[in-house]
Design a protein around this motif. Structure first.
Motif, PDB file in Angstrom:
ATOM      1  N   MET A  30      14.889 -99.139  13.104  1.00 51.85           N
ATOM      2  CA  MET A  30      14.198 -99.486  14.345  1.00 51.85           C
ATOM      3  C   MET A  30      12.847 -98.777  14.379  1.00 51.85           C
ATOM      4  O   MET A  30      12.753 -97.573  14.135  1.00 51.85           O
ATOM      5  CB  MET A  30      15.032 -99.055  15.561  1.00 51.85           C
ATOM      6  N   LEU A  31      11.806 -99.558  14.670  1.00 60.22           N
ATOM      7  CA  LEU A  31      10.471 -99.005  14.893  1.00 60.22           C
ATOM      8  C   LEU A  31      10.155 -99.154  16.372  1.00 60.22           C
ATOM      9  O   LEU A  31      10.248-100.246  16.927  1.00 60.22           O
ATOM     10  CB  LEU A  31       9.429 -99.744  14.052  1.00 60.22           C
ATOM     11  N   GLU A  32       9.785 -98.054  17.017  1.00 61.74           N
ATOM     12  CA  GLU A  32       9.515 -98.088  18.448  1.00 61.74           C
ATOM     13  C   GLU A  32       8.433 -97.082  18.804  1.00 61.74           C
ATOM     14  O   GLU A  32       8.105 -96.189  18.029  1.00 61.74           O
ATOM     15  CB  GLU A  32      10.789 -97.795  19.250  1.00 61.74           C
ATOM     16  N   GLY A  33       7.864 -97.258  19.987  1.00 62.56           N
ATOM     17  CA  GLY A  33       6.806 -96.358  20.440  1.00 62.56           C
ATOM     18  C   GLY A  33       6.101 -96.951  21.643  1.00 62.56           C
ATOM     19  O   GLY A  33       6.666 -97.780  22.367  1.00 62.56           O
ATOM     20  N   GLN A  34       4.851 -96.551  21.849  1.00 61.99           N
ATOM     21  CA  GLN A  34       4.078 -97.080  22.961  1.00 61.99           C
ATOM     22  C   GLN A  34       2.610 -97.158  22.590  1.00 61.99           C
ATOM     23  O   GLN A  34       2.159 -96.514  21.641  1.00 61.99           O
ATOM     24  CB  GLN A  34       4.256 -96.225  24.218  1.00 61.99           C
ATOM     25  N   VAL A  35       1.886 -97.992  23.326  1.00 61.75           N
ATOM     26  CA  VAL A  35       0.451 -98.128  23.146  1.00 61.75           C
ATOM     27  C   VAL A  35      -0.234 -97.049  23.969  1.00 61.75           C
ATOM     28  O   VAL A  35       0.100 -96.865  25.150  1.00 61.75           O
ATOM     29  CB  VAL A  35      -0.033 -99.515  23.605  1.00 61.75           C
ATOM     30  N   THR A  36      -1.200 -96.355  23.389  1.00 59.81           N
ATOM     31  CA  THR A  36      -1.820 -95.241  24.099  1.00 59.81           C
ATOM     32  C   THR A  36      -3.339 -95.261  23.971  1.00 59.81           C
ATOM     33  O   THR A  36      -3.887 -95.790  22.998  1.00 59.81           O
ATOM     34  CB  THR A  36      -1.313 -93.886  23.575  1.00 59.81           C
ATOM     35  N   TYR A  37      -3.980 -94.675  24.955  1.00 58.33           N
ATOM     36  CA  TYR A  37      -5.408 -94.373  24.886  1.00 58.33           C
ATOM     37  C   TYR A  37      -5.570 -92.915  25.290  1.00 58.33           C
ATOM     38  O   TYR A  37      -5.173 -92.514  26.378  1.00 58.33           O
ATOM     39  CB  TYR A  37      -6.219 -95.276  25.811  1.00 58.33           C
ATOM     40  N   GLN A  38      -6.107 -92.119  24.382  1.00 62.02           N
ATOM     41  CA  GLN A  38      -6.246 -90.672  24.578  1.00 62.02           C
ATOM     42  C   GLN A  38      -4.916 -90.043  24.970  1.00 62.02           C
ATOM     43  O   GLN A  38      -4.842 -89.173  25.829  1.00 62.02           O
ATOM     44  CB  GLN A  38      -7.319 -90.375  25.622  1.00 62.02           C
ATOM     45  N   GLY A  39      -3.857 -90.511  24.339  1.00 58.39           N
ATOM     46  CA  GLY A  39      -2.527 -89.937  24.548  1.00 58.39           C
ATOM     47  C   GLY A  39      -1.781 -90.452  25.761  1.00 58.39           C
ATOM     48  O   GLY A  39      -0.612 -90.112  25.953  1.00 58.39           O
ATOM     49  N   VAL A 102      -0.297 -97.696   8.383  1.00 57.34           N
ATOM     50  CA  VAL A 102       0.821 -97.756   7.443  1.00 57.34           C
ATOM     51  C   VAL A 102       1.982 -96.945   8.018  1.00 57.34           C
ATOM     52  O   VAL A 102       1.814 -95.778   8.382  1.00 57.34           O
ATOM     53  CB  VAL A 102       0.424 -97.220   6.059  1.00 57.34           C
ATOM     54  N   VAL A 103       3.137 -97.586   8.116  1.00 63.34           N
ATOM     55  CA  VAL A 103       4.298 -96.964   8.746  1.00 63.34           C
ATOM     56  C   VAL A 103       5.472 -96.986   7.768  1.00 63.34           C
ATOM     57  O   VAL A 103       5.781 -98.022   7.184  1.00 63.34           O
ATOM     58  CB  VAL A 103       4.693 -97.712  10.038  1.00 63.34           C
ATOM     59  N   GLN A 104       6.104 -95.848   7.577  1.00 59.31           N
ATOM     60  CA  GLN A 104       7.314 -95.747   6.771  1.00 59.31           C
ATOM     61  C   GLN A 104       8.507 -95.739   7.723  1.00 59.31           C
ATOM     62  O   GLN A 104       8.690 -94.789   8.493  1.00 59.31           O
ATOM     63  CB  GLN A 104       7.288 -94.476   5.921  1.00 59.31           C
ATOM     64  N   VAL A 105       9.297 -96.807   7.701  1.00 60.03           N
ATOM     65  CA  VAL A 105      10.399 -96.963   8.640  1.00 60.03           C
ATOM     66  C   VAL A 105      11.702 -96.587   7.956  1.00 60.03           C
ATOM     67  O   VAL A 105      12.034 -97.099   6.886  1.00 60.03           O
ATOM     68  CB  VAL A 105      10.471 -98.405   9.165  1.00 60.03           C
ATOM     69  N   ASP A 106      12.446 -95.697   8.596  1.00 64.74           N
ATOM     70  CA  ASP A 106      13.743 -95.270   8.078  1.00 64.74           C
ATOM     71  C   ASP A 106      14.567 -94.783   9.256  1.00 64.74           C
ATOM     72  O   ASP A 106      14.181 -93.812   9.920  1.00 64.74           O
ATOM     73  CB  ASP A 106      13.578 -94.171   7.030  1.00 64.74           C
ATOM     74  N   GLY A 107      15.676 -95.440   9.551  1.00 63.65           N
ATOM     75  CA  GLY A 107      16.443 -95.094  10.747  1.00 63.65           C
ATOM     76  C   GLY A 107      15.649 -95.499  11.982  1.00 63.65           C
ATOM     77  O   GLY A 107      15.023 -96.556  12.017  1.00 63.65           O
ATOM     78  N   THR A 108      15.637 -94.655  12.988  1.00 67.97           N
ATOM     79  CA  THR A 108      14.814 -94.883  14.176  1.00 67.97           C
ATOM     80  C   THR A 108      13.503 -94.128  14.006  1.00 67.97           C
ATOM     81  O   THR A 108      13.493 -92.899  13.941  1.00 67.97           O
ATOM     82  CB  THR A 108      15.527 -94.424  15.453  1.00 67.97           C
ATOM     83  N   THR A 109      12.421 -94.856  13.911  1.00 64.37           N
ATOM     84  CA  THR A 109      11.106 -94.273  13.650  1.00 64.37           C
ATOM     85  C   THR A 109      10.226 -94.460  14.880  1.00 64.37           C
ATOM     86  O   THR A 109      10.075 -95.574  15.375  1.00 64.37           O
ATOM     87  CB  THR A 109      10.443 -94.938  12.436  1.00 64.37           C
ATOM     88  N   GLN A 110       9.663 -93.358  15.369  1.00 70.91           N
ATOM     89  CA  GLN A 110       8.828 -93.377  16.563  1.00 70.91           C
ATOM     90  C   GLN A 110       7.358 -93.304  16.148  1.00 70.91           C
ATOM     91  O   GLN A 110       6.930 -92.351  15.497  1.00 70.91           O
ATOM     92  CB  GLN A 110       9.169 -92.183  17.476  1.00 70.91           C
ATOM     93  N   VAL A 111       6.581 -94.323  16.533  1.00 70.77           N
ATOM     94  CA  VAL A 111       5.159 -94.353  16.226  1.00 70.77           C
ATOM     95  C   VAL A 111       4.403 -94.860  17.453  1.00 70.77           C
ATOM     96  O   VAL A 111       4.600 -96.000  17.886  1.00 70.77           O
ATOM     97  CB  VAL A 111       4.845 -95.263  15.015  1.00 70.77           C
ATOM     98  N   ASP A 112       3.542 -94.021  18.029  1.00 73.14           N
ATOM     99  CA  ASP A 112       2.665 -94.450  19.105  1.00 73.14           C
ATOM    100  C   ASP A 112       1.395 -95.040  18.502  1.00 73.14           C
ATOM    101  O   ASP A 112       0.864 -94.521  17.519  1.00 73.14           O
ATOM    102  CB  ASP A 112       2.319 -93.284  20.028  1.00 73.14           C
ATOM    103  N   ILE A 113       0.911 -96.122  19.090  1.00 77.81           N
ATOM    104  CA  ILE A 113      -0.213 -96.864  18.538  1.00 77.81           C
ATOM    105  C   ILE A 113      -1.448 -96.636  19.398  1.00 77.81           C
ATOM    106  O   ILE A 113      -1.507 -97.087  20.554  1.00 77.81           O
ATOM    107  CB  ILE A 113       0.095 -98.370  18.467  1.00 77.81           C
ATOM    108  N   PRO A 114      -2.466 -95.936  18.882  1.00 80.76           N
ATOM    109  CA  PRO A 114      -3.685 -95.717  19.670  1.00 80.76           C
ATOM    110  C   PRO A 114      -4.555 -96.967  19.679  1.00 80.76           C
ATOM    111  O   PRO A 114      -4.699 -97.655  18.671  1.00 80.76           O
ATOM    112  CB  PRO A 114      -4.371 -94.568  18.926  1.00 80.76           C
TER     113      PRO A 114
END
Length: 223
Positions: A30-39, A102-114
């Motif tokens: 699972m790849l999940e996260g949120q869209v952010t601007y300046q955090g 570039v995202v390396q997905v393994d298990g549940t991976t958390q990536v916020d997208i600026p």
């Protein structure tokens, strides 16, 4: 009889082959996260904005669309592996088609997208006085030369709320508008909504460079 047996065997073989083809493993990551601007998270119209995820090495060079919820969060089921995430155009932020993540997905991976929104709404607050809703907010210019094309205040009985899904939407005429200053707006709550006990409210604004509005987070107000 012999022909019947042969046809039956052929049919069974085809059925077994079809089952083998359909018996794929389900995505295990699972790849999940949120869209952010300046955090800080960016709020959008639900399922309007999206990213594109690509994986090299496959004959069908197609992307996986990843839709973003109204609070700026996203999640997608994938197979473990390396993916490229692209921030496309048409959303309320600058497209960065040549700047992939570039995202390396393994298990549940958390990536916020600026992202870099064209404009941003901040310092929002809401207060109810009788039948009047007073809203204050600030719109900041993030990308040079952009202007504000539209500002709306939306009300709904439900937390899922945007320009298309609402119980009330009023487009605001802002006189003497300036970026970076506080704007105060009073609107009359529709009679059909006054007995609800509470409502959800959002402010949305559209840049002259974007097709979609950027929003404040949906907030509950007591009536």
């Amino acid at each position: 009889m012999k022909k019947y047996i042969i046809y039956s065997l052929v049919s069974i073989s085809l059925m077994l082959a079809g089952c083998e083809k359909d018996n794929f493993d389900a995505p295990n990551a699972m790849l999940e996260g949120q869209v952010t601007y300046q955090g800080e998270p960016i709020s959008v119209r639900s399922n309007s904005a999206e990213f594109q995820i690509w994986q090299d090495g496959y004959a069908l060079d197609e992307f996986i669309p990843v839709f973003i919820a109204q609070d700026g969060t996203y999640s997608v089921s994938l197979f473990a592996g390396e993916y490229k995430l692209v921030r496309r155009g048409g959303d309320p932020w600058l497209p960065q088609l040549n700047d992939t993540i570039v995202v390396q997905v393994d298990g549940t991976t958390q990536v916020d997208i600026p992202v870099t929104p064209y404009i941003n709404i901040s310092n929002e607050s809401f207060q109810v006085n009788g039948q009047t809703l007073s809203a204050s907010f600030q719109i900041d210019q993030i990308v040079e030369d952009t202007n504000v094309q539209e500002v709306s205040i939306m009300l709904s009985r439900n937390i899922l709320l945007d320009r298309n899904i609402n119980d009330f939407n009023e487009v605001i005429e802002l006189e003497d508008f300036e970026f970076g200053t506080s704007n105060s707006i009073d609107i009359e709550i529709p009679e059909s909504l006054r007995g609800e006990g509470y409502l959800y409210v959002r402010v949305g604004a559209r840049s002259s460079m974007a097709n979609e509005l950027i929003y404040t987070n949906a907030q509950q107000i007591d009536l």
